[in-house]
Structure formats: structure tokens, C-alpha cells
Write an enzyme that holds these catalytic residues in place. Structure first.
Site, PDB file in Angstrom:
ATOM      1  N   GLY A   1      -6.844  12.455  -1.418  1.00  0.00           N
ATOM      2  CA  GLY A   1      -5.464  12.320  -1.902  1.00  0.00           C
ATOM      3  C   GLY A   1      -4.786  11.203  -1.147  1.00  0.00           C
TER       4      GLY A   1
ATOM      5  CG  HIS B   1      -6.652   4.683  29.679  1.00  0.00           C
ATOM      6  ND1 HIS B   1      -7.927   5.173  29.651  1.00  0.00           N
ATOM      7  CD2 HIS B   1      -6.704   3.552  30.444  1.00  0.00           C
ATOM      8  CE1 HIS B   1      -8.727   4.388  30.364  1.00  0.00           C
ATOM      9  NE2 HIS B   1      -8.010   3.409  30.864  1.00  0.00           N
TER      10      HIS B   1
ATOM     11  CG  HIS C   1      -2.386  11.805 -10.886  1.00  0.00           C
ATOM     12  ND1 HIS C   1      -2.046  12.965 -10.202  1.00  0.00           N
ATOM     13  CD2 HIS C   1      -1.600  10.823 -10.380  1.00  0.00           C
ATOM     14  CE1 HIS C   1      -1.097  12.684  -9.319  1.00  0.00           C
ATOM     15  NE2 HIS C   1      -0.808  11.393  -9.406  1.00  0.00           N
TER      16      HIS C   1
ATOM     17  CG  HIS D   1      -4.814   9.562  -8.173  1.00  0.00           C
ATOM     18  ND1 HIS D   1      -5.257   8.701  -7.194  1.00  0.00           N
ATOM     19  CD2 HIS D   1      -5.047   8.934  -9.354  1.00  0.00           C
ATOM     20  CE1 HIS D   1      -5.731   7.595  -7.762  1.00  0.00           C
ATOM     21  NE2 HIS D   1      -5.623   7.716  -9.072  1.00  0.00           N
TER      22      HIS D   1
ATOM     23  CG  HIS E   1      -2.435  -0.354  26.345  1.00  0.00           C
ATOM     24  ND1 HIS E   1      -1.801  -1.355  25.636  1.00  0.00           N
ATOM     25  CD2 HIS E   1      -3.761  -0.632  26.309  1.00  0.00           C
ATOM     26  CE1 HIS E   1      -2.724  -2.211  25.202  1.00  0.00           C
ATOM     27  NE2 HIS E   1      -3.909  -1.792  25.585  1.00  0.00           N
TER      28      HIS E   1
ATOM     29  CG  ASP F   1      -3.845  -2.042  30.372  1.00  0.00           C
ATOM     30  OD1 ASP F   1      -3.845  -3.231  30.764  1.00  0.00           O
ATOM     31  OD2 ASP F   1      -4.878  -1.401  30.137  1.00  0.00           O
TER      32      ASP F   1
ATOM     33  CG  ASN G   1      -7.611   1.385 -13.130  1.00  0.00           C
ATOM     34  OD1 ASN G   1      -7.016   0.728 -12.285  1.00  0.00           O
ATOM     35  ND2 ASN G   1      -7.551   2.715 -13.160  1.00  0.00           N
TER      36      ASN G   1
ATOM     37  CG  HIS H   1      -1.101   6.699 -11.696  1.00  0.00           C
ATOM     38  ND1 HIS H   1      -2.246   6.565 -10.953  1.00  0.00           N
ATOM     39  CD2 HIS H   1      -0.218   7.382 -10.911  1.00  0.00           C
ATOM     40  CE1 HIS H   1      -2.056   7.134  -9.764  1.00  0.00           C
ATOM     41  NE2 HIS H   1      -0.834   7.631  -9.720  1.00  0.00           N
TER      42      HIS H   1
ATOM     43  N   GLY I   1      -6.305   1.634  -5.202  1.00  0.00           N
ATOM     44  CA  GLY I   1      -5.557   2.039  -4.008  1.00  0.00           C
ATOM     45  C   GLY I   1      -6.485   2.297  -2.830  1.00  0.00           C
TER      46      GLY I   1
HETATM   47  C1  LIG Z   1      -2.160   6.663   1.465  1.00  0.00           C
HETATM   48  C2  LIG Z   1      -1.548   6.856   0.127  1.00  0.00           C
HETATM   49  N1  LIG Z   1      -0.498   6.109  -0.231  1.00  0.00           N
HETATM   50  C3  LIG Z   1       0.113   6.289  -1.424  1.00  0.00           C
HETATM   51  C4  LIG Z   1      -0.342   7.248  -2.290  1.00  0.00           C
HETATM   52  C5  LIG Z   1       0.374   7.504  -3.589  1.00  0.00           C
HETATM   53  N2  LIG Z   1      -0.471   7.009  -4.695  1.00  0.00           N
HETATM   54  C6  LIG Z   1      -1.244   7.842  -5.414  1.00  0.00           C
HETATM   55  S1  LIG Z   1      -2.231   7.006  -6.491  1.00  0.00           S
HETATM   56  C7  LIG Z   1      -1.590   5.525  -6.001  1.00  0.00           C
HETATM   57  C8  LIG Z   1      -2.115   4.232  -6.539  1.00  0.00           C
HETATM   58  C9  LIG Z   1      -2.660   4.329  -7.889  1.00  0.00           C
HETATM   59  O1  LIG Z   1      -3.476   3.237  -8.164  1.00  0.00           O
HETATM   60  P1  LIG Z   1      -5.032   3.382  -8.133  1.00  0.00           P
HETATM   61  O2  LIG Z   1      -5.472   3.776  -6.800  1.00  0.00           O
HETATM   62  O3  LIG Z   1      -5.580   2.129  -8.691  1.00  0.00           O
HETATM   63  O4  LIG Z   1      -5.324   4.590  -9.114  1.00  0.00           O
HETATM   64  P2  LIG Z   1      -5.237   4.584 -10.703  1.00  0.00           P
HETATM   65  O5  LIG Z   1      -3.800   4.525 -11.067  1.00  0.00           O
HETATM   66  O6  LIG Z   1      -5.990   3.420 -11.173  1.00  0.00           O
HETATM   67  O7  LIG Z   1      -5.847   5.879 -11.089  1.00  0.00           O
HETATM   68  C10 LIG Z   1      -0.628   5.701  -5.021  1.00  0.00           C
HETATM   69  C11 LIG Z   1       0.131   4.584  -4.412  1.00  0.00           C
HETATM   70  C12 LIG Z   1      -1.451   8.011  -1.878  1.00  0.00           C
HETATM   71  N3  LIG Z   1      -1.960   8.975  -2.631  1.00  0.00           N
HETATM   72  N4  LIG Z   1      -2.051   7.788  -0.684  1.00  0.00           N
HETATM   73 MG   LIG Z   2      -6.221   1.503 -10.463  1.00  0.00          MG
END
Ligand SMILES: Cc1ncc(C[n+]2csc(CCOP(=O)(O)OP(=O)(O)O)c2C)c(N)n1
Ligand SMILES: [Mg+2]
Length: 678
Positions: free
Chosen positions: A139, A478, A50, A90, A490, A486, A207, A281, A178
Site C-alpha cells: 500500500g 550512536h 481501485h 491499491h 547525527h 559528529d 500505464n 484509478h 508509483g
Molecule cells: C508512499 C505512498 N505515497 C502515496 C500513495 C498514494 N497513492 C496511491 S496509488 C498512487 C499513485 C498511482 O499511480 P500508479 O502507482 O501508477 O498506479 P495506477 O494508478 O497506475 O494504478 C498514489 C500516489 C501511496 N499509496 N503510497
Molecule cells: Mg500507473
């Protein structure tokens, strides 16, 4: 796909990028370009990774690392260092490049050039344990920022205990779109705001791009307003303007609240066509674009080469904190609590624990209490808490049900960090991630409670604790249909099986007060992974009345041998062990000799010698009894075994009626024995 589609449309980021690149490059820009170039090169060689995020956040990260972050590359484990968490894992090359440039041992060029290869510490996403400067595994988006909340909280708790001369640091996070979309970050940010963790600063890589393309496809929050409503201080800056970033970071240093700094950046900054698009990305730029990016940045050096002057400047950053660390070592040497500080940081339990446990067990052997194991857990805590001051308790708003609170644990409050009990609120996921952060920080052993069924809300954080080998203890009450009225929402059914399937998690399901004390002891001693204490709501008779060795330590054992040759072996866990004992008695009345095996921890049992396991399980037909899904029981029951438990969801009714309704009864066990041995 989305990236390609985007390159057909106009890309305003390219104009902005051109304007920024037209300015004379400052020394700081050049230092940031070193990060960009290394990220480009490593991803090109690996042919995956990335590059966009490191290229976009290089300027802001340079300001943070060169001017603010307190660290000394010579000792990445220095306890009073600032914690840096790359939540957007990433973008791992951003972290690896920074560690390399600042002269961390074990992050040489050859390591960078093996990015994403087997056995290289430069894994696809940062992995705690692969290099001492990687503070946490990231991650799964959202986990990093939530873990950092736990680190920032740990800092406050330890500062209250040991004083500012030993603990006086900050927690810095880089988080992406994200990260801020993920629910766990909402819980964590809300908790951090409430607790006023003012030494926590998040640099948000704003971004406006994620994998599918523009974040406008799915995201229209005003993140700044949202964080401000959580009780954070917020700022927005141009993430490519070092002066603006520096001024915001200075503001964060003075802020009395946690701070979010939204850094407007261009993902893939420098790439001539892919900048500002999802195309940068998550894949290599490709030789042509990579070359053109370096040219646009004015970077004329061969791959993985940083020119002497820049390398030297970065190296000075790596030793910037050496004086501070030396001063700290002197203070530690003369500190009245030095031994205790070193003990908790090393994760060594107090010498007073064995006596406290022995006294507890002697009392239990004597009094033979009939208690729910959640109550037995509270009794164990009453013995443990006074002698394990590093233990920090809490619950996700179920304190009175989980019975996680005992005397001597005042609550942690905003600006009142001398307490030992955290009211996490109804935030299971945030709690589990924060506990990971506390364990990773060092100096604390966190435990937290909720209902066992709601481990579903915490799985991602439990999994990371297991992956990172962290001592985190979950008190999960529980634990079955035994909770009664419950009802099925639960009542856990598949949870035991699913958590037993998770590598490096110890799932303890004790049968009575003695086993609960033993399991607590084992969980505390387990320094290399999380432990789950799965506890009943309903009262259970005392089965273990001798006061001797910790029998749960072998994971399973013969609780009651058959009188005579075994006609059957009844194997059970938790609340069903007493049922098995009752069945054994009923069988004996009919002249059928059955043994009862208690299996409080499958993982520990699996670690025993084959011969021990064979002796415990025996050659007679085996009957497994657990008020849960039978998935996985084949492992102990073998070909001729019978399982008595749940085959679907539970129901809402008093628990004794439910056991009858679902056929988990003494009669069913007796009948099964007769069928299988007859
Ligand atoms: C819980 C989770 N869901 C999905 C992903 C897969 N994934 C990696 S990066 C990303 C999104 C990228 O967008 P952003 O977080 O804005 O990072 P940017 O591209 O700006 O570096 C996703 C969906 C992950 N790593 N973790
Ligand atoms: Mg982003």
C-alpha cells in the site's frame, strides 16, 4: 479531478482499447475478464477502491498465474512456493480475485463482497496476516518491491544452506508507476542488481497514469534504461497480449539477472470512457460505466458470478502445483536436514541458545567490562551467531561503527549466497524493507545496523514490520549526543520518543554489557514484531554484576534500592543509568537516599502488572534522565516528576563537554532531587 479534466480531452487509449476489444476474445482473455468483473463488482459494492489497476493488469496477471507461478492453493504456506507480491497494493482486488478464482480457502464470494469492510480479510490494501496467501502488506508504494528483494535474497540464502531439493522458487512482483518513482524501489533495485537476484521478476504496470493524471506531469525517466543500469535484464511488452507477456516471462525464467518487464497497459481496461484515465484509478466506476465496461468486454453475467467453464479453468490453475508440492513433501521427508529446516521455518530458536547466553552472562558478571553498548552488542553476537545459524547480519555501510560483524559471518556476494553477512551499502530504507522480506519469507532472522538518527530513513519499513508482526532486529548505534563530535545531524533527539510511539515496536536501550546481552536475547525471542537495539558509541561502566535472571525482560527494574526510605527515584535508560548511579552516590554522601531504576524497554515495562510498576517507580519524587527529548516521559514521571534531558538539537563537541553543555550531569540530578524532595 485530474481524471475529470482528462475526459474532456482526447483519449488515445480508447482507440487502442477498441482495437484490442475488436479482436476475438481468447480463452485467456476471458479468464482475465473474470478478474476484471470481480474487481468492478467488489469496488461497486464497497463504493470505494481501485478498479483501474486490476482491470489493466488482469491479462498479464493471468499469464503469470496460469502458466508460471508455482503454488498450490491447498497450502498457501508451502515453503517452496513462488512468492507473489502485489507491490501496487491499491490494486488489492487483483490479488483477492486471483486467490478467489484459484480456489483458496477463505476467499469465497462472500468475502469478496465484503471488500474493505470491518473484519473482512479483503482489506483496502493487502494485509499480511489477514489471509495466508497474502505474502506481505502493501500500500505504501515502493515497499512491496523492496520487500520482494529481501524475499528473493532469502530464497538464495536458504538454497545455499539447504540445497535446491528444498528451496527452489522464484519471486514475482507487480509494481506500478508509483512503485518505481518511490526512492526505496531505487535502492532495492540497485541492491538486487548488485546481488544478481536472478529469480526476481518485476512486472511493471507501465500505464503512464497516476493519481494526478498522466505520469508525464512528473516522470520522464527511462525506467528500462535505469533498471538495465542497475544490472537488470529488461523487456517491454504489450501487457494485453498474452503471447508477448508469456514470452517475456519465459525470458525472465532463463535470465541470469533480475528482470523487469514493462507491460504497456491501459488502466481501467474495458471501461468505455474512464479507461486510460486517472478517473479509473481510485474510485468506483459507477453503475453506468461499470455496466458499460462489462458490455464492452462481452461479460454478460450477474455481479460476482463467474460462469462454470471459466470457474473450472481457474480452479485447475489452483491445483496445478499440487504434484510439485507432493514431490517436495517427499523430498523433505527424506532430507538429512529435515529437522533443522523445520525448526528454522517454524521460527523456533535452537536449544543451544540458552547455554550460550548463560556462558556469555557468566563471563560478563565476572569480567565487569567497561564497554560501549555497541561493543557489548558485538560481544553478544559473538555468543549468538554460532548457535543461531538462521541469523543473517548486515549494515548499511557502517559495519565498523555498528559493530554488527563477527567471526563466522562471511559476506553474501553476487552468486555467493553461503555467507551470513550482507553489505547493504548506503541504503537504509532498502535494507529495512529487505529485512522485512527475509523475515516474511521465513527461515531467517535478519538484523541490520545503522546510526540511530538514520532510522528516519527506514521508518516506513519499520512500521510495516510492526504492522506485520515480523521478527526483524535493528542495531542502532550512536544513540545520543554521546556520539560527540559528529554533531547534531547525527545526534538523535526525538527518535526514542517517535519510535516508542509506534505500536508493536520494542525499543531497547540497554545500560551496560549485561543489559545488552539481555536485550539481544529478548529481541531474538520476540517472534511477533521488530526490536530496536539502541546502543551507545561511548564506553559505559558495568552496572549489573550478578549472573541471574534476565531483568530487562520486565522492561524496567530497581537497579539499586535506596538505603532507607526513598527520598527520590532516579529513572534512566542506556548511558544515563550510570549517571543516575553516580548521582545516587553523591546524594548518599549528603544523606539523601535515592533509588535507581533502569528502564531499558518501555513497552515491556508497560506490560507488567500495575503493582509491579508502582513498586519499581515508587511514591517518592521521580527524576527521569535520558539524553533525548522528554516527550513521553510524563508517563513514568507523573505530576511531580522532573525530566533531565534534551530540549532541542545537539552540537558538535567531545561528548563529555556536550553532557555538561546540555546540563545532563550528576550535579543537575542532585539539584533536581533537592528541589523536588525539599
Ligand atoms: C508512499 C505512498 N505515497 C502515496 C500513495 C498514494 N497513492 C496511491 S496509488 C498512487 C499513485 C498511482 O499511480 P500508479 O502507482 O501508477 O498506479 P495506477 O494508478 O497506475 O494504478 C498514489 C500516489 C501511496 N499509496 N503510497
Ligand atoms: Mg500507473
Amino acid at each position: 479531478m485530474a481524471g475529470e479534466a482528462q475526459s474532456d480531452v482526447e483519449n488515445p487509449a480508447l482507440d487502442l482499447q477498441a482495437a484490442i476489444l475488436a479482436r476475438p476474445a481468447t480463452h485467456e482473455r476471458r479468464m482475465a475478464d473474470a478478474i476484471r468483473a470481480l474487481a468492478i463488482d467488489a469496488v461497486e459494492v464497497a463504493k470505494s477502491g481501485h478498479p483501474g489497476m486490476p482491470m489493466g493488469m488482469a491479462d498479464a496477471a493471468t499469464v503469470l498465474w496460469t502458466r508460471f507461478l508455482k503454488f498450490d492453493a491447498a497450502d498457501p504456506r508451502w515453503p517452496d512456493r513462488d512468492r507473489f507480491v502485489l507491490s501496487a497494493g491499491h490494486g488489492s482486488m487483483l490479488l483477492y480475485a486471483l486467490l478467489h478464482l484459484t480456489g483458496h480457502a477463505g476467499m469465497g464470494i462472500e468475502v469478496l463482497s465484503r471488500f474493505r469492510q470491518l473484519h473482512a480479510p479483503t482489506a483496502g490494501h493487502p494485509e499480511h496476516g489477514e489471509h495466508p496467501a497474502i505474502e506481505t502488506t502493501t500500500g505504501p508504494l515502493g515497499q512491496g518491491i523492496a520487500t520482494a528483494v529481501g524475499m528473493a535474497l532469502a530464497e538464495r540464502l536458504l538454497a545455499a544452506r539447504f540445497g535446491r531439493s528444498l528451496i527452489d522458487h522464484r519471486t514475482w512482483v507487480i509494481a506500478s508507476d508509483g512503485d518505481l518513482m518511490e526512492g526505496v524501489s531505487h535502492e532495492a533495485a540497485s541492491l538486487a542488481g548488485h546481488l544478481r537476484l536472478d529469480r526476481l521478476t518485476v512486472l511493471y504496470d507501465d500505464n503512464a497514469i497516476s493519481i494526478d493524471g498522466s505520469t508525464s506531469l512528473s516522470y520522464s525517466d527511462d525506467a528500462l534504461k535505469r533498471f538495465s543500469a542497475y544490472g537488470w535484464a529488461v523487456r517491454r511488452v504489450d501487457g494485453h497480449d498474452a503471447a508477448q507477456v508469456a514470452s517475456a516471462l519465459s525470458f525472465a525464467m532463463r535470465s541470469k539477472k533480475p528482470t523487469l518487464i514493462a507491460c504497456r497497459t491501459i488502466i481501467g481496461f474495458g471501461a468505455p470512457t474512464k479507461a486510460g484515465t486517472a478517473g479509473s484509478h481510485g474510485s468506483a466506476l459507477g453503475a453506468t460505466e461499470a455496466q458499460a465496461a462489462k458490455q464492452a468486454l462481452g461479460w454478460n453475467h450477474p455481479p460476482f458470478e463467474v460462469p462454470e467453464g471459466l470457474a473450472e479453468a481457474w480452479h485447475r490453475v489452483g491445483v496445478r502445483g499440487a504434484g510439485a508440492r507432493r514431490g517436495w513433501l517427499k523430498r523433505l521427508a527424506g532430507h538429512p536436514m529435515r529437522a533443522e529446516f523445520e525448526r528454522v521455518l517454524a521460527g523456533r530458536l535452537s536449544d543451544a541458545l540458552p547455554d550460550a547466553m548463560a556462558a556469555l552472562k557468566a563471563g560478563l558478571a565476572d569480567s565487569r567490562p567497561r564497554l560501549a553498548t555497541r561493543q557489548s552488542s558485538q560481544k553478544a553476537l559473538e555468543a549468538i551467531v554460532p548457535v543461531v545459524p538462521e541469523l543473517i547480519g548486515g549494515s548499511a555501510d557502517l559495519t565498523g561503527s555498528n559493530l554488527t560483524h563477527v567471526k563466522g559471518m562471511p559476506p553474501v556476494t553476487p552468486n555467493g549466497y553461503a555467507g551470513r553477512y550482507i553489505h547493504y551499502g548506503v541504503r537504509e530504507h532498502g535494507m529495512a524493507a529487505a529485512m522485512n522480506g527475509m523475515a516474511l519469507h521465513g527461515g531467517l532472522i535478519p538484523y541490520g545496523g545503522t546510526f540511530f538518527a538514520f532510522t528516519d530513513y527506514m521508518r516506513p519499513a519499520i512500521r510495516l514490520a510492526a504492522l506485520m508482526r515480523q521478527r526483524v532486529i535493528h542495531v542502532l548505534t550512536h544513540d545520543s549526543i554521546g556520539l560527540g563530535e559528529d554533531g547534531p545531524t547525527h545526534q538523535p533527539v526525538e527518535h526514542l520518543a517517535s519510535l516508542r510511539a509506534m505500536p508493536n515496536v520494542f525499543v531497547f536501550r540497554p545500560a551496560d554489557a549485561m543489559e545488552t546481552a539481555e536485550c539481544w536475547e529478548l529481541a531474538l525471542k520476540r517472534a511477533d514484531g521488530p526490536s530496536l537495539l539502541v546502543l551507545s558509541r561511548q564506553a559505559l561502566p558495568a552496572l549489573r554484576i550478578e549472573n541471574g535472571e534476565n531483568r530487562s525482560a520486565r522492561g524496567g527494574y530497581v537497579l539499586a534500592e535506596a538505603e532507607g526510605a526513598r527520598a527520590a527515584t532516579l529513572i534512566a535508560t542506556g548511558s544515563e543509568v550510570s549517571l543516575a548511579m553516580a548521582a545516587k552516590q553523591a546524594l548518599a554522601a549528603e544523606g539523601i537516599a535515592a533509588a535507581v531504576v533502569s528502564l531499558p524497554c518501555w513497552e515491556l515495562f508497560a506490560l507488567q502488572d500495575e503493582s509491579y510498576r508502582a513498586a519499581v517507580l515508587g511514591g517518592a519524587p521521580r527524576i527521569g534522565i535520558e539524553a533525548a527529548s522528554g516527550f513521553g516521559w510524563e508517563r513514568w514521571l507523573g505530576e511531580r516528576g522532573t525530566f533531565i534531558g534534551m530540549t532541542g538539537y545537539g552540537a558538535s563537541a567531545p561528548f563529555d563537554q556536550l553532557y555538561k553543555h546540555f546540563g545532563i550531569t550528576v550535579e543537575a540530578i542532585v539539584a533536581a532531587v533537592k528541589r523536588s524532595s525539599g
